[in-house]
Write an enzyme that holds these catalytic residues in place. Sequence first.
Site, PDB file in Angstrom:
ATOM      1  N   SER A 140       0.677  -1.017   0.148  1.00  0.00           N
ATOM      2  CA  SER A 140       0.016   0.104   0.000  1.00  0.00           C
ATOM      3  C   SER A 140       0.907   1.251  -0.088  1.00  0.00           C
ATOM      4  CB  SER A 140      -0.928   0.202   1.231  1.00  0.00           C
ATOM      5  OG  SER A 140      -1.447   1.297   1.408  1.00  0.00           O
ATOM      6  N   TYR A 155      -1.025  -0.929  10.543  1.00  0.00           N
ATOM      7  CA  TYR A 155      -1.251  -1.175   9.141  1.00  0.00           C
ATOM      8  C   TYR A 155      -0.254  -0.831   7.990  1.00  0.00           C
ATOM      9  CZ  TYR A 155      -3.569  -1.214   4.577  1.00  0.00           C
ATOM     10  OH  TYR A 155      -4.138  -1.549   3.197  1.00  0.00           O
TER      11      TYR A 155
HETATM   12  P1  NAD Z   1     -12.172  -5.713   0.575  1.00  0.00           P
HETATM   13  O1  NAD Z   1     -12.453  -5.284   1.950  1.00  0.00           O
HETATM   14  O2  NAD Z   1     -13.136  -5.150  -0.334  1.00  0.00           O
HETATM   15  O3  NAD Z   1     -11.456  -6.849   0.355  1.00  0.00           O
HETATM   16  C1  NAD Z   1     -10.433  -7.615   1.348  1.00  0.00           C
HETATM   17  C2  NAD Z   1     -10.890  -9.082   1.352  1.00  0.00           C
HETATM   18  O4  NAD Z   1     -10.166  -9.949   2.233  1.00  0.00           O
HETATM   19  C3  NAD Z   1     -12.323  -9.555   1.893  1.00  0.00           C
HETATM   20  O5  NAD Z   1     -12.791 -10.223   0.615  1.00  0.00           O
HETATM   21  C4  NAD Z   1     -12.067 -10.152   2.931  1.00  0.00           C
HETATM   22  O6  NAD Z   1     -13.170 -11.101   3.337  1.00  0.00           O
HETATM   23  C5  NAD Z   1     -10.740 -10.866   2.946  1.00  0.00           C
HETATM   24  N1  NAD Z   1     -10.141 -11.149   3.904  1.00  0.00           N
HETATM   25  C6  NAD Z   1     -10.119 -10.472   5.400  1.00  0.00           C
HETATM   26  N2  NAD Z   1      -9.476 -11.386   6.028  1.00  0.00           N
HETATM   27  C7  NAD Z   1      -9.145 -12.383   5.261  1.00  0.00           C
HETATM   28  C8  NAD Z   1      -8.399 -13.784   6.043  1.00  0.00           C
HETATM   29  N3  NAD Z   1      -7.767 -13.733   6.982  1.00  0.00           N
HETATM   30  N4  NAD Z   1      -8.054 -14.610   4.945  1.00  0.00           N
HETATM   31  C9  NAD Z   1      -8.450 -14.474   3.823  1.00  0.00           C
HETATM   32  N5  NAD Z   1      -9.431 -13.412   3.322  1.00  0.00           N
HETATM   33  C10 NAD Z   1      -9.605 -12.536   4.201  1.00  0.00           C
HETATM   34  O7  NAD Z   1     -10.744  -4.477   0.444  1.00  0.00           O
HETATM   35  P2  NAD Z   1      -9.994  -4.145  -0.791  1.00  0.00           P
HETATM   36  O8  NAD Z   1      -9.882  -2.726  -0.953  1.00  0.00           O
HETATM   37  O9  NAD Z   1     -10.401  -4.995  -2.109  1.00  0.00           O
HETATM   38  O10 NAD Z   1      -8.513  -4.664  -0.356  1.00  0.00           O
HETATM   39  C11 NAD Z   1      -7.667  -5.668  -0.927  1.00  0.00           C
HETATM   40  C12 NAD Z   1      -6.220  -5.515  -0.541  1.00  0.00           C
HETATM   41  O11 NAD Z   1      -5.685  -4.231  -1.098  1.00  0.00           O
HETATM   42  C13 NAD Z   1      -6.007  -5.526   0.915  1.00  0.00           C
HETATM   43  O12 NAD Z   1      -4.796  -6.070   1.122  1.00  0.00           O
HETATM   44  C14 NAD Z   1      -5.840  -3.940   1.256  1.00  0.00           C
HETATM   45  O13 NAD Z   1      -5.031  -3.696   2.474  1.00  0.00           O
HETATM   46  C15 NAD Z   1      -5.179  -3.514   0.112  1.00  0.00           C
HETATM   47  N6  NAD Z   1      -5.164  -1.979  -0.284  1.00  0.00           N
HETATM   48  C16 NAD Z   1      -6.457  -1.519  -0.259  1.00  0.00           C
HETATM   49  C17 NAD Z   1      -6.405  -0.047  -0.832  1.00  0.00           C
HETATM   50  C18 NAD Z   1      -7.823   0.534  -0.881  1.00  0.00           C
HETATM   51  O14 NAD Z   1      -7.763   2.013  -0.864  1.00  0.00           O
HETATM   52  N7  NAD Z   1      -8.886  -0.062  -0.947  1.00  0.00           N
HETATM   53  C19 NAD Z   1      -5.151   0.449  -0.852  1.00  0.00           C
HETATM   54  C20 NAD Z   1      -4.077  -0.030  -0.833  1.00  0.00           C
HETATM   55  C21 NAD Z   1      -4.027  -1.355  -0.309  1.00  0.00           C
END
Ligand code: NAD
Length: 249
Positions: A140, A155
């Site tokens: 991230s 985080y």
């Molecule tokens: P999201 O919440 O839509 O998706 C996260 C998914 O991870 C969900 O389907 C959840 O059920 C699953 N999950 C949670 N804990 C878990 C576990 N212990 N084992 C397996 N699955 C698990 O969020 P997103 O925004 O699509 O996030 C995806 C990734 O991108 C994450 O790692 C997040 O930190 C990262 N990220 C997101 C952003 C943003 O702005 N959305 C920015 C940078 C990084």
Amino acid sequence: MLLSGKTAIISGAASPRGIGLATARRFAAEGARVAILDIDADAAADAAASLGKSHIGLRCDVADKSSCEQAVARVIEALGGIDILVNNAGITQPVKLLEITAADWDRIQDVNLKGVLFLSQAVIPHMRARKSGSIACMSSVSAQRGGGIFGGPHYSAAKAGVLGLAKAMAREFGPDGIRVNCVTPGLIGTDITAGKLSDEMRAKILEGIPLNRLGTAEDVAGIYTFLASDLSAYVTGAVIDVNGGMLIH
Ligand code: NAD
């Protein structure tokens, strides 16, 4: 098609508006068969069904080593092999440093960082035996600038840890034909941020983004597709920003 005949595991890919499912859709459109692994078993099955018959959805808690091993064994049985691993699962918590409890710290490290280790450990012996594989890991912008918008310091630390872990894996397993890279998204509109962004906050954030919009799940899916495909055959240990210019090094 960029991923014709390939098989892929994507963790954290069951959330309907998430980066993982957008990536699964893109991989499927590029000819891959996809295994969606998520802590939510029903959502994983539904997400896989929405992609079509040749894809599977399984429960996997990435923070639990035996859960990762069991899920990977089932994927190899069902799909015949694994060419691509996307370590995408993650959770966040918007708190300040002095508010972080020991339990918060563990939970955030376990899913975001230890999850990358455990799922990679489960997949790598298989990739190593085949002398081929591509692993992409979710970090991230929060790792790079010491805080994103919604992630607390724990985080940021976990996502910074992912960068180090992925680079170390790239070094160790390059000779086995396994590439390991990271993506560092800025603010992407998914459920992880849903409902937490006021109009005022949004306007302020946009002032710092040269491309003048938030990212979409598809923006990140495109980069994961590049890293999974042979277009990036000579790329390993790299970190690719997907942040609209929010952070320019
Ligand atoms: P999201 O919440 O839509 O998706 C996260 C998914 O991870 C969900 O389907 C959840 O059920 C699953 N999950 C949670 N804990 C878990 C576990 N212990 N084992 C397996 N699955 C698990 O969020 P997103 O925004 O699509 O996030 C995806 C990734 O991108 C994450 O790692 C997040 O930190 C990262 N990220 C997101 C952003 C943003 O702005 N959305 C920015 C940078 C990084």
